[in-house]
Design an enzyme around this catalytic site. Sequence first.
Site, PDB file in Angstrom:
ATOM      1  N   ARG A  74       0.831  -1.202   0.000  1.00 19.04           N
ATOM      2  CA  ARG A  74       0.000   0.000   0.000  1.00 19.04           C
ATOM      3  C   ARG A  74       0.866   1.253   0.000  1.00 19.04           C
ATOM      4  O   ARG A  74       1.928   1.305   0.603  1.00 19.04           O
ATOM      5  CB  ARG A  74      -0.908   0.028   1.232  1.00 19.04           C
TER       6      ARG A  74
ATOM      7  N   LYS B  52      -9.080  -2.372   0.051  1.00 19.38           N
ATOM      8  CA  LYS B  52      -9.003  -1.527   1.231  1.00 19.38           C
ATOM      9  C   LYS B  52      -9.798  -0.236   1.061  1.00 19.38           C
ATOM     10  O   LYS B  52     -10.237   0.362   2.054  1.00 19.38           O
ATOM     11  CB  LYS B  52      -7.543  -1.218   1.568  1.00 19.38           C
TER      12      LYS B  52
ATOM     13  N   HIS C  94     -11.190  -4.815  11.300  1.00 15.66           N
ATOM     14  CA  HIS C  94     -10.087  -5.394  10.541  1.00 15.66           C
ATOM     15  C   HIS C  94      -9.716  -6.698  11.233  1.00 15.66           C
ATOM     16  O   HIS C  94      -8.849  -6.740  12.101  1.00 15.66           O
ATOM     17  CB  HIS C  94      -8.904  -4.421  10.520  1.00 15.66           C
TER      18      HIS C  94
ATOM     19  N   SER D 236      -1.544  -6.722   9.028  1.00 20.12           N
ATOM     20  CA  SER D 236      -0.872  -7.627   8.105  1.00 20.12           C
ATOM     21  C   SER D 236       0.364  -8.230   8.759  1.00 20.12           C
ATOM     22  O   SER D 236       1.147  -7.537   9.408  1.00 20.12           O
ATOM     23  CB  SER D 236      -0.463  -6.854   6.847  1.00 20.12           C
TER      24      SER D 236
ATOM     25  N   LYS E 166      -3.544 -13.194  11.066  1.00 24.92           N
ATOM     26  CA  LYS E 166      -5.002 -13.172  10.944  1.00 24.92           C
ATOM     27  C   LYS E 166      -5.516 -14.246  10.004  1.00 24.92           C
ATOM     28  O   LYS E 166      -6.433 -14.997  10.334  1.00 24.92           O
ATOM     29  CB  LYS E 166      -5.431 -11.794  10.407  1.00 24.92           C
ATOM     30  N   THR E 167      -4.940 -14.300   8.823  1.00 28.49           N
ATOM     31  CA  THR E 167      -5.389 -15.260   7.813  1.00 28.49           C
ATOM     32  C   THR E 167      -5.006 -16.682   8.202  1.00 28.49           C
ATOM     33  O   THR E 167      -5.824 -17.602   8.165  1.00 28.49           O
ATOM     34  CB  THR E 167      -4.792 -14.901   6.442  1.00 28.49           C
TER      35      THR E 167
ATOM     36  N   ASP F 154     -10.319 -11.273   6.771  1.00 32.96           N
ATOM     37  CA  ASP F 154      -9.724  -9.934   6.868  1.00 32.96           C
ATOM     38  C   ASP F 154     -10.668  -8.827   7.336  1.00 32.96           C
ATOM     39  O   ASP F 154     -10.244  -7.953   8.074  1.00 32.96           O
ATOM     40  CB  ASP F 154      -9.128  -9.542   5.514  1.00 32.96           C
TER      41      ASP F 154
ATOM     42  N   ARG G 240       1.654 -11.937  -2.423  1.00 35.00           N
ATOM     43  CA  ARG G 240       0.252 -12.127  -2.037  1.00 35.00           C
ATOM     44  C   ARG G 240      -0.453 -13.112  -2.960  1.00 35.00           C
ATOM     45  O   ARG G 240      -0.115 -13.257  -4.130  1.00 35.00           O
ATOM     46  CB  ARG G 240      -0.484 -10.788  -2.103  1.00 35.00           C
TER      47      ARG G 240
END
Length: 535
Positions: free
Chosen positions: A61, A202, A221, A239, A243-244, A258, A324
Site C-alpha cells: 500500500r 481496502k 479489521h 498484516s 489473521k489469515t 480480513d 500475495r
Amino acid sequence: MTNFGPTVSRYGIENQGVKNPRNVYWNLGTEALYEQTLSRGLGTMAKGGALVVSTGSHTGRSANDKFIVKESSSEKNIWWGDINRPISERHFDGLRHKILAYFQGKDLFVQDLWGGAEPAYRLPVRIISESPWHSLFIRHLLIRPDPSALADFDPAFTILHAPNFKADPAEDGTNSETVIAVDFNKKVVLIAGTSYAGEIKKSVFTILNYILPEKGVMPMHCSANVGKDGDTAIFFGLSGTGKTTLSADPNRTLIGDDEHGWSDDAVFNFEGGCYAKMIRLSAEAEPEIFATTRRFGTILENVVIDPDTRELDLDDNRFTENTRGAYPIDFIPNTSETGIGKPPRNIIMLTADAFGVLPPIAKLTPEQAMYHFLSGYTAKVAGTEKGLGKEPQATFSTCFGAPFMPRHPSVYGNLLRRKIAEHNVTCWLVNTGWTGGVYGVGRRMPIAHTRALLSAALDGTLSNCATRTDDNFGFEVPLSCPGVPDEILNPRSTWDNPEAYDKKAQELVQRFIDNFAQFEDHVDDAVRAAAPTAA
C-alpha cells in the site's frame, strides 16, 4: 462502444461519467479474465493453474498517497491527520475528469459487486478498471451477486481504477504520481498510479468503516471463524500478525480472513475471498492456504516463477516480502456458505511483538480490551507498505487498522466496548511475534504453540486454568496449557538475561503510555486504569 459479458446493468457506466471507451467487459468470470490477462501479456500461468502477475514498483500500500475529500457533508466526521489526509474538491474533481478522459478509447472491465454478506448492510460497489486481472482480483475479494440481480444493479459507490495513469503532484494536489482518494459525498473512489491490487479492497473497507458505525455496526479489521457448536471467534490484527493463517483452522469453519462487521445479531464477512501473504508459505504449517497456490483461479502477486518450468518459488523475496495470493473463500476447505455467524464468544487481538516482551497469550478485562484495541500495538512487517526496510518496525496502529479508519478511533473503541459488554465476550491478547529476545536475537513464536493456545482459549480450557498477573501489563497469563512448554508462557524466563528483559519490558510499557496519551480525553477512568504500569 461495444458491451461484452454475461450481464450488463441497465445503469450503464455513462452514469459514472465514462464516455467513449472502446470495449466494455461486464462481470466476466475467471476463465474469460484469464484469457484477457494472458492475451495482453499481463500475467503468466503457473504450474497448477495460478495466475502470476507483477505489480511493478508498488508491492504494498502507498500509505502517503491516500486522501479523503474535505467537503461539508463529511468533514466533521473525519479523523484528520497523517492517516486521513485532506484533498480539495477542486483537485479531486480535476483528477476524476483526467481519469475519465484517460479511459476514452480504452478497453474497460466492470464488476458489479457487494461489500458485505449481511443483506441489511451490504454495499453495492461498481469497479471500473483498465486491467483484466485487477477485475478478477476484486471479483474474488468482494461478494458476487446472483446473476439475476446484475441487470438492475445500481451502485452506491464507484471505484475508477487506472493503475497506469499518473497524477501530476503540482497540478493535482497529490504527494506523488500515485493517488487513492475517496469522496464520501460524490460516492467515488479514484485509484491511479499503482498496480497493487490491495488498494481496491481496502478502499471498499474504508467506505464501510465510514458508513456502518452510524448504523450501529462495528466494522473490524479481523478474521473470523466458528466452532462446531456455533461459537464465533474474531481475530484482530494487522498484516503479518497471523489473521489469515490462524483463522484457517481445519477444526473450525472460516467466515472470512480480513474484514467483518458486527451487528446486533451477527458477525458478517465484508468479502467473498482471501488475500493471503505467500512468502515462505509452508505446505506443512499452512496446508489449506498453500494448496491455493496450485489452483486455477488464484492470483499470485509478485511471486517468483521459473519461466521455463512454471514452478513457483514461494521462498524467493527478490521482488518483495509482501508476496500475495488472492482467491475465492471457497478455495479454503470448511468455509461458511453464508459468510455470517453469531455474535462472537471470543475476541483475539493479535500482535507481533518485535521486543519479545509480551507473553504468547493473556486474558483481558473489557477495559484492557478497549485499551489494547485503541493502542493497536504490533510490528509492521517488511514489505506491507512501500518504503519499509527489511526489519519489522514497532508501531501502534489504533483499532488494529488505523490506515482504514476514517472516523476517530474512539468511535470504534466505544462501539467495541459496548458490544463486548452486551454479548459477554471473552477477550485475549496473543503475541505471534518474538520470544527469547528482541527481533534479531530471539525467535519467532512457534505457530504450533500459538495454535495450541488458541484452541485452549476457544474451547474454554484457559478460562479455567491457574494464572499469574503480569507485572508490567496487569493482564492475566495462564501458567500452563496442553501442548505448550510452561516456560514459553513466561517470556522473562525465555531470555538469557532476565534483567535485560525487565529493561526492555519497561521500554515497551513507556511506549504504550506515550502513545495512549492521545486517547486519554476520549475514555473513562476504568480504561485509563487499564494502562500498563511504569516502574
